[in-house]
Design an enzyme around this catalytic site. Structure first.
Site, PDB file in Angstrom:
ATOM      1  N   SER A 209       1.226  -1.287   0.044  1.00 52.40           N
ATOM      2  CA  SER A 209       0.177   0.096   0.060  1.00 52.40           C
ATOM      3  C   SER A 209       0.755   1.752   0.225  1.00 52.40           C
ATOM      4  CB  SER A 209      -0.894   0.318   1.633  1.00 52.40           C
ATOM      5  OG  SER A 209      -1.385   0.957   1.335  1.00 52.40           O
TER       6      SER A 209
ATOM      7  N   TYR B  74      -1.503  -0.849  10.678  1.00 52.96           N
ATOM      8  CA  TYR B  74      -1.883  -0.972   9.480  1.00 52.96           C
ATOM      9  C   TYR B  74      -0.794  -0.151   8.322  1.00 52.96           C
ATOM     10  CZ  TYR B  74      -4.175  -1.283   4.243  1.00 52.96           C
ATOM     11  OH  TYR B  74      -4.190  -1.735   3.156  1.00 52.96           O
TER      12      TYR B  74
END
Ligand SMILES: NC(=O)c1ccc[n+]([C@@H]2O[C@H](COP(=O)([O-])OP(=O)(O)OC[C@H]3O[C@@H](n4cnc5c(N)ncnc54)[C@H](OP(=O)(O)O)[C@@H]3O)[C@@H](O)[C@H]2O)c1
Length: 239
Positions: free
Chosen positions: A133, A146
């Protein structure tokens, strides 16, 4: 005929990639927890499909299951895509979401990458793709686990790339860093430049075909990536 395995194929980016890869002639191994969704996707695919229930948060069992899936596919898989992932906005730093994120995105990812790397090294060629990501690029105050888990993924993929290069093996490792994609995973409050999973998968497929080391998806997210890297901390704290 080439064989691919997608871990995290039941929805979103993984599902769309499965469909694109099948359209380009790949036999597809579909893995995730929601078996009904995997079976539904398999029904829509015209090449050979292999469905396997894998819960990456149980890494020992997951590694065994991935090895079984490889065996089902004639022990010859060219391309592995690890798209499984989870994430939560967790401003109170509750342990449950942090722990689950680490279990899926760190331990689970590593377990899957290890089995894939072992197979590719033994066969002497192929490709490993991880869906990391843009969140890997800087710590995130709303979802610290995350961002950190995605930084782990990107760094781990880089390590594997160096390993295969040192071994002089033609195995490419691709780190995909998406911005926002319109799936259940896009949980931020303020979203922009949100791509459809179809568009994201199409750009990821191009990166796979070109055997890229790293790619931002969609392409214009490289501008945001640059900003994330150069902005000073004091400015990030104010935004
Ligand atoms: N959407 C975005 O904006 C965005 C942005 C950057 C990066 N990403 C990354 O893209 C990847 C794919 O996410 P997505 O956007 O396509 O969302 P998604 O539709 O929610 O897909 C997540 C996939 O991960 C699988 N998964 C989750 N936990 C798992 C577990 N314990 N074991 C096995 N599989 C598991 C899910 O399958 P089951 O639930 O069936 O197990 C599902 O197939 C993720 O790694 C995510 O971090 C997404």
């Amino acid at each position: 005929m080439q064989n691919t395995i997608i871990v995290g194929a039941s929805s979103g980016i993984g599902k769309e990639l499965a469909k694109i890869l099948a359209r380009h002639g790949y036999n597809v191994g579909l893995a995730a927890r929601r078996v009904e969704l995997l079976q539904e996707i398999a029904r829509d695919i015209h090449t050979k499909t292999f469905v396997k229930v894998i819960d990456v948060s149980q890494p020992i069992e997951a590694m065994q299951s991935l090895r079984e899936l490889i065996a089902d596919m004639n022990n010859d898989v060219d391309l592995f895509v690890i798209s499984s992932g989870t994430g939560f906005n967790n401003p109170k730093l509750e342990w449950g979401p942090e722990s689950e994120t680490i279990a899926v995105n760190v331990s689970g990812f590593t377990a899957m990458a290890n089995v894939a790397a072992e197979h590719l090294q033994a066969r002497g060629s192929g490709q490993l793709v991880g869906i990391s990501s843009i969140a890997a690029l800087r710590g995130n105050r709303e979802a610290p686990a995350y961002g950190a888990s995605k930084a782990f993924m990107s760094n781990y993929l880089q390590g594997l790339r160096h390993k295969f290069a040192k071994l002089r093996l033609p195995i490419s490792v691709t780190d995909v860093q998406p911005g926002f994609v319109d799936t259940a995973m896009a949980k931020a409050e303020h979203k922009f430049w949100v791509a459809s999973p179809e568009k994201a998968a199409k750009q990821i497929f191009e990166a796979i075909r070109k055997r890229k080391k790293q790619v931002y998806v969609t392409r214009r997210w490289r501008i945001i990536a640059w900003l994330i890297k150069v902005l000073p901390d004091w400015l990030v704290h104010r935004i």
